[in-house]
Design a protein around this motif. Structure first.
Motif, mmCIF file in Angstrom:
data_model
loop_
_atom_site.group_PDB
_atom_site.id
_atom_site.type_symbol
_atom_site.label_atom_id
_atom_site.label_comp_id
_atom_site.label_asym_id
_atom_site.label_seq_id
_atom_site.Cartn_x
_atom_site.Cartn_y
_atom_site.Cartn_z
ATOM 1 N N LYS A 1 0.848 -1.206 0.000
ATOM 2 C CA LYS A 1 0.000 0.000 0.000
ATOM 3 C C LYS A 1 0.878 1.248 0.000
ATOM 4 N N THR B 1 -4.814 7.013 5.788
ATOM 5 C CA THR B 1 -5.330 5.761 5.237
ATOM 6 C C THR B 1 -5.800 4.817 6.334
ATOM 7 N N ARG B 2 -7.039 4.382 6.207
ATOM 8 C CA ARG B 2 -7.637 3.425 7.149
ATOM 9 C C ARG B 2 -7.272 2.003 6.726
ATOM 10 N N LYS C 1 -9.069 -0.557 6.601
ATOM 11 C CA LYS C 1 -10.093 -1.161 5.742
ATOM 12 C C LYS C 1 -9.837 -0.852 4.267
ATOM 13 N N ASP C 2 -9.015 0.166 3.991
ATOM 14 C CA ASP C 2 -8.698 0.562 2.620
ATOM 15 C C ASP C 2 -7.370 -0.010 2.126
#
Length: 142
Positions: free
Chosen positions: A58, A76-77, A79-80
């Protein structure tokens, strides 16, 4: 054999919420020297496992877009963050033998109750110890 004997209960497991940020994940994983951590949502349900590799890919993808590192990790979470491997949870009603195949690819097996609530993990090393004891027992009886 009932897997509950080998269960590390949720109260002793370090886990993260999918709403947590990459920064929070990096801090927790670094502090505890973990390579992966379960994700548990607000309702207590298991929602996946986050790995160092997931975070690395990521960050690499976002850095390729020339985004600011500090902004990315704080914004950024989890879940993403795409997960490259889907760790499979097992019901507390499973047998130890059901875990062996999963343990070849997972550091730990997430354990859920009948409603899908996360109740803990069983570590690969405990599964290996179980297998070793069965082998040892069989050698003693033969």
């Amino acid at each position: 054999m009932n897997i509950g004997f080998y269960l590390l209960p949720k109260s002793e497991v370090k886990y993260l919420n999918p709403e947590s940020t990459i920064r929070q994940a990096l801090e927790k994983m670094s502090y505890h020297k973990y390579t992966s951590v379960p994700l548990v949502d607000e309702d207590g349900k298991y929602s996946g496992t986050l790995t160092e590799g997931d975070l690395l890919w990521k960050l690499k993808d976002d850095m390729d877009k020339e985004e600011d590192y500090e902004e990315v990790i704080q914004r950024t979470r989890l879940k993403d963050v795409p997960r490259r491997v889907q760790n499979i949870p097992i019901s507390i009603n499973a047998n130890m033998e059901d875990l062996i195949t999963l343990a070849t690819d997972q550091n730990f097996i997430p354990i859920t109750d009948d409603d899908g609530h996360f109740i803990g993990i069983i570590r690969r090393r405990d599964i290996i110890k179980y297998c070793a004891s069965v082998i040892w027992e069989n050698k003693q009886t033969n």
